[in-house]
Design an enzyme around this catalytic site. Structure first.
Site, PDB file in Angstrom:
ATOM      1  N   ASP A  21      33.113  73.602 -92.930  1.00  0.00           N
ATOM      2  CA  ASP A  21      34.208  73.618 -91.967  1.00  0.00           C
ATOM      3  C   ASP A  21      33.613  73.568 -90.560  1.00  0.00           C
ATOM      4  O   ASP A  21      32.799  74.418 -90.189  1.00  0.00           O
ATOM      5  CB  ASP A  21      35.035  74.898 -92.163  1.00  0.00           C
ATOM      6  CG  ASP A  21      36.353  74.841 -91.412  1.00  0.00           C
ATOM      7  OD1 ASP A  21      36.690  73.766 -90.877  1.00  0.00           O
ATOM      8  OD2 ASP A  21      37.033  75.879 -91.358  1.00  0.00           O
ATOM      9  N   ASP A  60      38.361  68.001 -90.320  1.00  0.00           N
ATOM     10  CA  ASP A  60      37.113  68.690 -89.979  1.00  0.00           C
ATOM     11  C   ASP A  60      36.620  69.612 -91.089  1.00  0.00           C
ATOM     12  O   ASP A  60      35.913  70.579 -90.830  1.00  0.00           O
ATOM     13  CB  ASP A  60      37.293  69.496 -88.691  1.00  0.00           C
ATOM     14  CG  ASP A  60      38.049  70.792 -88.923  1.00  0.00           C
ATOM     15  OD1 ASP A  60      38.951  70.797 -89.776  1.00  0.00           O
ATOM     16  OD2 ASP A  60      37.731  71.781 -88.265  1.00  0.00           O
ATOM     17  N   GLU A  61      36.948  69.293 -92.304  1.00  0.00           N
ATOM     18  CA  GLU A  61      36.706  70.247 -93.378  1.00  0.00           C
ATOM     19  C   GLU A  61      36.504  69.479 -94.682  1.00  0.00           C
ATOM     20  O   GLU A  61      37.229  68.540 -94.959  1.00  0.00           O
ATOM     21  CB  GLU A  61      37.964  71.080 -93.453  1.00  0.00           C
ATOM     22  CG  GLU A  61      37.953  72.287 -94.265  1.00  0.00           C
ATOM     23  CD  GLU A  61      39.374  72.865 -94.298  1.00  0.00           C
ATOM     24  OE1 GLU A  61      39.667  73.538 -95.269  1.00  0.00           O
ATOM     25  OE2 GLU A  61      40.188  72.604 -93.382  1.00  0.00           O
TER      26      GLU A  61
END
Ligand SMILES: [Mg+2]
Length: 413
Positions: free
Chosen positions: A12, A107-108
């Protein structure tokens, strides 16, 4: 493969939007920064730097509230193009570590590192190498959670923030989870937390010690899933299937086989409209937006083609999905008789990731209207509300209204 033998990384990115802005303007580093718009605008915060979070600023909060809490913060507009570009870089880096990789939002990602030990070493070593590679390629920090399930890995990465690594060794899952608040379990929101608390369940250990049958009785299928999660397992639709599995639950699709093959363009297109609606309804039910849409065409001779399109902005809006699918159909259908049509959505992002960027624009109103339609369907049956049948003019109008690339647009003030 037994769960105990899997090595799952949840990666993350730390304060992703803010960190990307810092790459473009290093003077922002270390300062309270709010991404999402101007302090006097009506929109909401997309992201806040760690320095701003200390003042209580968080994403999805109205910009004006953020300005009150932290008047000295630097307010910057969001740049979705930059975030997409950096998301692609993140993907590239992760792909070097394992091809079994699933971006779950911009974003993960989950990365299945099972079996990479000979090449990359034990988990902590691999995680360190990943930190370095990520920083080198993107200038960004990330946090890495490592566990035998996605669930544990995801909870770990949260605990590892910022810029840390947390590895829960096989067999230690329950012990790690026990003292955490139930809210830490992905899928447990405010409402579920309250319902659990009403039953005296506050910590994961409370949940783990309840009889699964009792949980099912009180919370339905969700209760069973919660019971599994409390033991560190990937239970429930959200976590079913393997990482990187092409047709796993990380995609939603509907298909229709005609009782008689047809080459009637109008019939084919209105069927695609209906399938698009059905897919969108399920997206909204699961609070997901899809970035990649795919059309499936099978002709009388069982010859099947699929054609996909990736949107700039993920969506759960019927008219956007249908417009995309129809464009694919028109570009690829040569007039042959069709046996089967399919609409497939994948590459999901959480609805919550959208809130900050979209604000109070027309998208939100549509979402609300569509959810209202969903509620009517639930009450009166599938056919009670349909945008697809006999409402083509409406479709055209809605499609025309589609504010493509909305996040980059000025928010209504
Ligand atoms: Mg993040």
């Amino acid at each position: 493969m037994p769960a105990a033998h899997r090595t799952i990384f949840h990666v993350d990115m730390d304060a992703f939007f803010v960190s990307v802005e810092e790459v473009f303007d290093p003077s922002l580093k270390g300062k309270p920064v709010v991404v999402g718009g101007r302090p006097n605008e009506r929109g909401v915060v997309s992201a806040a730097s760690y320095a701003a979070r200390k003042f209580g600023v968080h994403s999805a909060m109205p910009l004006r509230t953020a300005a009150k809490l932290c008047p000295q913060a630097i307010f910057v507009d969001g740049h979705p193009d930059r975030y997409r570009e950096y998301s692609a870089k993140v993907y590239e880096v992760l792909n070097h570590f394992s091809p079994k990789l699933e971006m779950v939002s911009i974003d993960e990602a989950y990365v299945d590192m099972t079996g990479t030990e000979r090449l990359l070493g034990p988990p902590m070593g691999a995680a360190h190498a990943l930190h370095v590679a990520m920083k080198t390629a993107t200038q960004l920090n990330c946090s890495i959670g490592i566990g035998t399930s996605r669930l544990v890995a995801k909870i770990c990465s949260d605990q590892a923030k910022p810029n840390g690594v947390l590895w829960i060794m096989p067999g230690r899952e329950a012990e790690f989870l026990a003292p955490l608040d139930v809210r830490k379990i992905p899928g447990v929101g405010k409402v579920m937390e309250k319902r659990l608390q009403d039953q005296g369940i506050h910590k994961v250990s409370d949940l783990a010690s309840r009889d699964p049958g009792w949980l099912e009785q009180n919370f339905g299928a969700l209760g069973i899933a919660l019971s599994g999660k409390a033991h560190g397992l990937d239970a429930g639709a959200w976590f079913d299937g393997d990482i990187g599995e092409a047709d796993g639950p990380r995609s939603i699709s509907h298909e229709h086989t005609f009782s008689r093959d047809t080459a009637d363009a109008q019939q084919l297109e209105s069927t695609l409209a209906r399938l698009s609606e059905m897919v969108c309804r399920r997206l909204r039910e699961q609070k997901l937006h899809a970035r990649t849409l795919q059309l499936k065409l099978r002709d009388s001779g069982f010859h099947t083609i699929t054609r996909a399109h990736t949107l700039n902005e993920p969506t759960a809006i019927d008219s956007v999905v249908f417009a995309t699918i129809r464009a694919l159909f028109r570009a690829n259908w040569k007039g042959e008789a069709i046996r089967l049509l399919g609409v497939h959505a994948a590459h999901f992002e959480d609805e919550s990731e959208q809130i900050g960027l979209v604000g109070q624009g027309p998208h939100d109103k549509w979402n609300q209207a569509l959810s209202a339609a969903d509620r009517l369907r639930e009450k009166y049956g599938e056919n009670a509300v349909s945008l697809a049948t006999g409402m083509k003019a409406r479709f055209r109008e809605r499609t025309h209204e589609n504010p493509a690339g909305l996040p980059g647009k000025k928010k209504p003030s």
